[in-house]
Motif scaffolding. Structure first.
Motif: not given
Length: 215
Positions: A123-138
């Motif tokens: 049926g109808n589903l919803m999913v969260e979208l979570l920002p991925t940590p930025k590799i460039i910052a590490e």
């Protein structure tokens, strides 16, 4: 010089058969690794398994990555080694999947337990979208003495916005250079440095400039 080039897209799995990714082909990073190798540099090319560009992957070492976490692990594994420069051209997924919900007949959202393959009959589903940590910052923390070059692909705004985003990335992440491109920048590329900007109409001329940045 010992160089690392990342290229192509990461992906984030929804279940065991579906994934979230982007349209990066891996071409520019692959061609950069080829050129650096031809100039005598020792190059490790980290290439996304979903990269569609089929040009020759010429480098001392070629390693394939899958998810953002996998690429991060491969880079962190060589932290502290003698790496002269890192060209981070990979198109890292901006989002990963979070919790999954199902909407019942009353419209109420309830947690949905994922499976190896989520059935369309669910049926109808919803999913969260979570920002991925930025590799460039590490990268600066892992490679404190290396020359670092990131990429900034901007779709919104105009050229001024794209260049500001590139400069902001450099300031936030402690990188030496950033390549600005995408619909916001327009045709070509801009190599943004600490003291100057330079436009390149073609990827071949950009690649030569990136090699010159090694000194």
């Amino acid at each position: 010089m010992n160089c690392i080039v990342t290229a192509g897209p990461t992906f984030e799995p929804l279940d065991e058969v579906r994934r979230l990714t982007n349209f990066s082909t891996g071409r520019l990073g692959t061609e950069l690794a080829y050129f650096l190798t031809a100039q005598g540099h020792e190059v490790t090319l980290l290439i996304g398994e979903s990269a569609t560009y089929r040009g020759e992957r010429r480098a001392k070492k070629v390693q394939v990555f899958s998810t953002t976490s996998d690429l991060r692990s491969q880079l962190k594994a060589v932290a502290g080694n003698r790496v002269g420069a890192i060209f981070h051209a990979a198109a890292v997924s901006d989002f990963s999947f979070g919790k999954l919900f199902q909407r019942d007949a009353r419209g109420t959202l309830r947690p949905f337990r994922s499976s190896k393959k989520i059935s369309t009959r669910s049926g109808n589903l919803m999913v969260e979208l979570l920002p991925t940590p930025k590799i460039i910052a590490e990268l600066r923390g892992w490679f404190p003495q290396s020359i670092l070059c990131g990429w900034k692909f901007e779709a919104n705004g105009g050229r001024t916005d794209a260049l500001r985003a590139a400069e902001r990335q450099m300031a936030d992440c402690g990188t030496d250079y950033c390549v600005a491109n995408g619909p916001a920048y327009g045709k070509g590329f801009c190599l943004v440095g600490q003291a100057a900007r330079k436009h390149f109409a073609r990827p071949e001329t950009l690649i030569k400039a990136l090699e010159r940045s090694l000194g």
